[in-house]
Design a protein around this motif. Structure first.
Motif, PDB file in Angstrom:
ATOM      1  N   LEU A  11       0.826  -1.205   0.000  1.00 49.14           N
ATOM      2  CA  LEU A  11       0.000   0.000   0.000  1.00 49.14           C
ATOM      3  C   LEU A  11       0.862   1.259   0.000  1.00 49.14           C
ATOM      4  N   VAL A  12       1.976   1.238   0.715  1.00 52.86           N
ATOM      5  CA  VAL A  12       2.903   2.379   0.717  1.00 52.86           C
ATOM      6  C   VAL A  12       3.430   2.615  -0.693  1.00 52.86           C
ATOM      7  N   PHE A  13       3.840   1.547  -1.380  1.00 57.07           N
ATOM      8  CA  PHE A  13       4.332   1.687  -2.752  1.00 57.07           C
ATOM      9  C   PHE A  13       3.255   2.265  -3.676  1.00 57.07           C
ATOM     10  N   ILE A  14       2.032   1.793  -3.513  1.00 56.27           N
ATOM     11  CA  ILE A  14       0.939   2.297  -4.348  1.00 56.27           C
ATOM     12  C   ILE A  14       0.706   3.781  -4.090  1.00 56.27           C
ATOM     13  N   LEU A  15       0.619   4.162  -2.809  1.00 54.52           N
ATOM     14  CA  LEU A  15       0.350   5.558  -2.468  1.00 54.52           C
ATOM     15  C   LEU A  15       1.498   6.479  -2.889  1.00 54.52           C
ATOM     16  N   GLU A  16       2.742   6.016  -2.732  1.00 53.49           N
ATOM     17  CA  GLU A  16       3.874   6.849  -3.124  1.00 53.49           C
ATOM     18  C   GLU A  16       3.993   6.977  -4.640  1.00 53.49           C
ATOM     19  N   GLY A  17       3.432   6.057  -5.368  1.00 57.87           N
ATOM     20  CA  GLY A  17       3.499   6.114  -6.822  1.00 57.87           C
ATOM     21  C   GLY A  17       2.421   6.954  -7.473  1.00 57.87           C
ATOM     22  N   ILE A  18       1.412   7.326  -6.714  1.00 60.92           N
ATOM     23  CA  ILE A  18       0.288   8.070  -7.294  1.00 60.92           C
ATOM     24  C   ILE A  18       0.724   9.442  -7.800  1.00 60.92           C
ATOM     25  N   PHE A  44      13.378  17.007  10.555  1.00 59.37           N
ATOM     26  CA  PHE A  44      12.125  17.458  11.146  1.00 59.37           C
ATOM     27  C   PHE A  44      10.932  16.993  10.314  1.00 59.37           C
ATOM     28  N   VAL A  45      11.042  17.116   9.004  1.00 59.46           N
ATOM     29  CA  VAL A  45       9.969  16.650   8.113  1.00 59.46           C
ATOM     30  C   VAL A  45       9.774  15.142   8.288  1.00 59.46           C
ATOM     31  N   GLY A  46      10.884  14.404   8.367  1.00 59.21           N
ATOM     32  CA  GLY A  46      10.801  12.963   8.528  1.00 59.21           C
ATOM     33  C   GLY A  46      10.154  12.539   9.835  1.00 59.21           C
ATOM     34  N   VAL A  47      10.584  13.138  10.934  1.00 60.36           N
ATOM     35  CA  VAL A  47      10.015  12.767  12.232  1.00 60.36           C
ATOM     36  C   VAL A  47       8.559  13.219  12.330  1.00 60.36           C
ATOM     37  N   SER A  48       8.226  14.345  11.732  1.00 54.82           N
ATOM     38  CA  SER A  48       6.831  14.799  11.723  1.00 54.82           C
ATOM     39  C   SER A  48       5.959  13.816  10.953  1.00 54.82           C
ATOM     40  N   GLY A  53       1.957   9.489  11.068  1.00 50.63           N
ATOM     41  CA  GLY A  53       1.624   8.106  10.741  1.00 50.63           C
ATOM     42  C   GLY A  53       1.273   7.289  11.969  1.00 50.63           C
ATOM     43  N   VAL A  54       2.030   7.456  13.054  1.00 52.89           N
ATOM     44  CA  VAL A  54       1.750   6.722  14.289  1.00 52.89           C
ATOM     45  C   VAL A  54       0.404   7.139  14.860  1.00 52.89           C
ATOM     46  N   VAL A  55       0.116   8.421  14.869  1.00 51.46           N
ATOM     47  CA  VAL A  55      -1.170   8.899  15.392  1.00 51.46           C
ATOM     48  C   VAL A  55      -2.315   8.376  14.518  1.00 51.46           C
ATOM     49  N   LEU A  56      -2.157   8.444  13.223  1.00 55.79           N
ATOM     50  CA  LEU A  56      -3.202   7.953  12.316  1.00 55.79           C
ATOM     51  C   LEU A  56      -3.422   6.457  12.508  1.00 55.79           C
ATOM     52  N   LEU A  57      -2.346   5.699  12.640  1.00 52.70           N
ATOM     53  CA  LEU A  57      -2.464   4.259  12.859  1.00 52.70           C
ATOM     54  C   LEU A  57      -3.170   3.977  14.187  1.00 52.70           C
TER      55      LEU A  57
END
Length: 61
Positions: A11-18, A44-48, A53-57
């Motif tokens: 799913l990550v690959f699909i979403l990143e390819g859109i 900072f962008v990476g940790v954000s 992602g953790v909060v959404l999960l």
């Protein structure tokens, strides 16, 4: 367990390819702008992104 992990990775690959598929010029500008940022800003962008992602999960699960 492995099925869910591999499904999530797929799913990550699909979403990143859109975005590159829909608007390649925009993605080139984004990468060019990101290459101009210093390491602190990129981290900072990476940790954000990871925290969002953790909060959404957590909310979804």
């Amino acid at each position: 367990m492995w099925t869910e992990l591999l499904s999530a990775i797929a799913l990550v690959f699909i979403l990143e390819g859109i975005m590159p598929f829909l608007n390649p010029n925009w993605i080139k500008r984004v990468f060019q702008a990101a290459s101009q940022l210093d390491n602190t800003s990129l981290r900072f962008v990476g940790v954000s992104s990871m925290l969002i992602g953790v909060v959404l999960l957590y909310v979804v699960r």
